[in-house]
Structure formats: structure tokens, C-alpha cells
Design a protein around this motif. Sequence first.
Motif, PDB file in Angstrom:
ATOM      1  N   ALA A  84       0.792  -1.231   0.000  1.00  0.00           N
ATOM      2  CA  ALA A  84       0.000   0.000   0.000  1.00  0.00           C
ATOM      3  C   ALA A  84       0.822   1.277   0.000  1.00  0.00           C
ATOM      4  O   ALA A  84       0.262   2.366  -0.027  1.00  0.00           O
ATOM      5  N   CYS A  85       2.137   1.164  -0.010  1.00  0.00           N
ATOM      6  CA  CYS A  85       2.992   2.321   0.266  1.00  0.00           C
ATOM      7  C   CYS A  85       2.806   3.480  -0.707  1.00  0.00           C
ATOM      8  O   CYS A  85       2.965   4.645  -0.328  1.00  0.00           O
ATOM      9  N   LEU A 109      -6.376  -1.629   1.195  1.00  0.00           N
ATOM     10  CA  LEU A 109      -6.433  -0.789   0.001  1.00  0.00           C
ATOM     11  C   LEU A 109      -7.841  -0.732  -0.590  1.00  0.00           C
ATOM     12  O   LEU A 109      -8.218   0.259  -1.218  1.00  0.00           O
ATOM     13  N   GLY A 110      -8.598  -1.798  -0.409  1.00  0.00           N
ATOM     14  CA  GLY A 110      -9.970  -1.795  -0.902  1.00  0.00           C
ATOM     15  C   GLY A 110     -10.837  -0.744  -0.253  1.00  0.00           C
ATOM     16  O   GLY A 110     -11.855  -0.327  -0.830  1.00  0.00           O
ATOM     17  N   PHE A 111     -10.433  -0.296   0.934  1.00  0.00           N
ATOM     18  CA  PHE A 111     -11.199   0.711   1.658  1.00  0.00           C
ATOM     19  C   PHE A 111     -10.604   2.110   1.557  1.00  0.00           C
ATOM     20  O   PHE A 111     -11.331   3.105   1.530  1.00  0.00           O
ATOM     21  N   PHE A 112      -9.268   2.207   1.489  1.00  0.00           N
ATOM     22  CA  PHE A 112      -8.635   3.521   1.635  1.00  0.00           C
ATOM     23  C   PHE A 112      -7.625   3.886   0.556  1.00  0.00           C
ATOM     24  O   PHE A 112      -6.921   4.888   0.693  1.00  0.00           O
ATOM     25  N   PHE A 158     -13.900   4.136   0.795  1.00  0.00           N
ATOM     26  CA  PHE A 158     -14.130   5.356   1.573  1.00  0.00           C
ATOM     27  C   PHE A 158     -13.320   6.543   1.076  1.00  0.00           C
ATOM     28  O   PHE A 158     -13.279   7.585   1.728  1.00  0.00           O
ATOM     29  N   THR A 159     -12.660   6.381  -0.067  1.00  0.00           N
ATOM     30  CA  THR A 159     -11.820   7.460  -0.589  1.00  0.00           C
ATOM     31  C   THR A 159     -12.130   7.773  -2.056  1.00  0.00           C
ATOM     32  O   THR A 159     -11.242   8.065  -2.838  1.00  0.00           O
ATOM     33  N   GLY A 160     -13.386   7.640  -2.405  1.00  0.00           N
ATOM     34  CA  GLY A 160     -13.820   8.028  -3.738  1.00  0.00           C
ATOM     35  C   GLY A 160     -14.188   6.909  -4.675  1.00  0.00           C
ATOM     36  O   GLY A 160     -14.645   7.145  -5.787  1.00  0.00           O
ATOM     37  N   GLN A 196     -12.379  -2.038  -5.998  1.00  0.00           N
ATOM     38  CA  GLN A 196     -11.003  -2.213  -5.547  1.00  0.00           C
ATOM     39  C   GLN A 196     -10.901  -3.326  -4.519  1.00  0.00           C
ATOM     40  O   GLN A 196      -9.981  -4.160  -4.569  1.00  0.00           O
ATOM     41  N   LEU A 197     -11.851  -3.370  -3.600  1.00  0.00           N
ATOM     42  CA  LEU A 197     -11.835  -4.426  -2.593  1.00  0.00           C
ATOM     43  C   LEU A 197     -11.999  -5.795  -3.236  1.00  0.00           C
ATOM     44  O   LEU A 197     -11.331  -6.768  -2.835  1.00  0.00           O
TER      45      LEU A 197
END
Length: 406
Positions: free
Chosen positions: A278-279, A331-334, A341-343, A348-349
Motif C-alpha cells: 500500500a505504500c 487498500l480496498g477501503f482507503f 471510503f476514498t472516492g 477495488q476491494l
Amino acid sequence: MDTGSIAWAITATALVLLMTPGVAFFYGGLVKAKSVVSMMMMSFGALGLISVLWILYGFSMSAVSSPGDFAGNPFADFGLSSLATGESSNTDLLGATFGATFAIITVALISGAIADRAKFGSWMIFAGIWATLVYFPVAAWVWGGGWIMELGNTLGLPSVIDYAGGTAVHINAGAAALALALVLGKRVGFQKGITKPHNVPLVLMGAAILWFGWFGFNAGAEWLNGLANVGLIVVNTLGATAAAILGWMVVEKFKDGKATSVGAASGAVAGLVAITPACANLEPGWALLLGVVAGAVCALAIELKFKLGFDDSLDVVGIHLVGGIIGTLYLGFFAIDTGLFTGGDFGQLAVQVIAAGAVLIYSFVIALALGFAIEKSIGFRIKNEDEVAGIDTVVHGEEGYALNNA
């Protein structure tokens, strides 16, 4: 390519290579004093063997011409002879060497699950075959044009995000570690508190080397795109790791009454594992939250081996498998722009779950079958009496701490 990017590629490659000795120190400090040589040799054995296999055919297997291919042709450029003579050989060989360091450490990570009880020769056979059947193909799936890399396009969803190896490295190694722990069985007298780390400073030194090298691990590939996202990657690698230390120590304090230095070191590794995929795709604040979650959850997850009855000696499952899953699914969430939750939406999840699940199942099944085949043929586990006497002298004829009183 500009000389600055090339210089960073060389530096990052050296940093990631240093991580495997870091794993050796980290694991070596955690085991019994009479197992430290054996434990560290498993990492150095992987370093030697996987480097050679990668140059011979692993790199050729790590990229495919179409998403439907299982892996690249191992004989397409055997020994990298063509790569070494092409017009772009300078940068091509750098890229191949950087990729080798990932293959090496992925294999080395598995060894922690079978500390104190594995034959070195059997481990080396497992390492070579597992790398060939699992790591090299999975690297192609995730980064070399394979089906995971193209999954989003296939399904009409966002692309799978695994920047530096949540699936290919940590879930991959963690699943194989679980399989080998089941194959080799429990150590003599296995129970909670059976052994304590014999050298805590060695554990902390190993964790420090890992954290140092991880900046190359996460930010190394940026040499290919002019270091465009290197700032975000570096701050997230710092922040998530630091937050994971705090998360682990808080849970440890409530659970056991004391926050320990080994817990802090383990928390750092859990944070590094989680931020790996996720970096480059989290804002720093969300990276901090990921670190806290990973540190806390992994601190709880290491207790699973006692509840479920499998002996994962050095918590490869609880830290690398669980931490890799957390970072990949988070990453699926943010994830920036595409997280729920970020657009984004659930797309993605969905692709993250598919990628993580596929690598986990594939690696576990192959490692389980391979481990059983070795155990039933030449034997994988040493004799119980040799385990009690000390694996270092039995397997390697050496002692980690030979005191001369003459």
C-alpha cells in the motif's frame, strides 16, 4: 536513463539484499542458543540458491507475454545471456538484480516457521522447488503482465494494487510457512512459553536492518518512473511502521501486562509487511491507521498457533500472512481515489480479495504437497533427540557461542 535513477537502483538493490541477513539476525535472536546457526544458515542458504536460480531461469519466468500464461519460458533467456548483450543491458540487468532480491527474501521468510527442527539439505531442496513452482510464477502474475496484474481490466474494475509485495512476498511466504509448520509438526514440548529469545539485542538489530532495507524494498522500483512517488512511499514506510510498534505494544501491555522489546521489534515488522502493498497508494494519515491496525491485530494473531495447534516457531503466519492480508485488503477501503471510503466503490476491494485469496491458496497447496513429498522421501524434520541436543552441532557441526576457557 539518468544517472541519478541508476544510482538509486543500485542503492535500493543493495538495501533489499541486506534485508535477508536482517531476517537472519531477527530470526536468529528469537530461537534457542543451540539453534542460531541453523536458523541463520537457512536465510544464507536461500540467498545463495535463489540468486543462482533467478539468474539461470527465474527472471525469465517472472514475466509473461499474455495474461493467460502461467509463467514465462524458463529457457527464453537462460543465464540472462541475451539481456546482457542488448542495447539496454545496463538498466535491464539492474532491474533483474533488483527482482532477485525480492525472490531471495520471500524464500528466507518461510524458514522462521520451521525453526529448531528442519534438515538443512531438505530445506534447500524445498526452497529451490518452491521458488520455481510458486514464487517465480506468482511474480509474473502480480508484476510481469500476468492475470493478477490484468485482473481489473478483465473484470472492468480497478487494477489490483500490490506495489511492493503484499501478495507476491508476504501472503505467498506466510501461506507456505503455514503449510510447512503443519508438515513438520510441533517442536518437542510445544506449548506457550516453551522457549524465549536467546538474544534480544540480535532481534532488535535484525528488525533495525529490516526497517533500513525496507526503504529500498518499497521505494526501489521508483527508479523506473523518475522517482515520481518516492516521497509518499518513504513517509508511509516510516509512519505505518512506527504506528505498528505502538499498536503492538498497547495490545501486549493489556494482554500480558508488559510491553517488550521483542514485541516492539515484531510490531515494526508487522507494520512494514502491511505497508508493503500500500505504500504508494495511501495518504499518510491512512498509512498511520493501517500501521496501528496491523500492529494490534498481528499481536493478537500470533496466539492463533496455540489455539489451533500448529507450531509456527517464529510467527511467520501471524505477522507475514496476517499482515500481508491486512495491507492488501486495506487498500480496498482507503486506496487513493479507488478505495471504498476514498472516492471509489467495492471494485477495488473485490480485486484485492481475489488476488490475495488466489496467492494464499496456491502457495499453501504447493508448499504442503512439496513438504509432504520431501518428508516422506528423504525426511524434512530432524530426530527429536537431535532437536533436544541442539540442531546446530548435529546439522552444521558448529556452535553459535563456543566459549574457550583455555
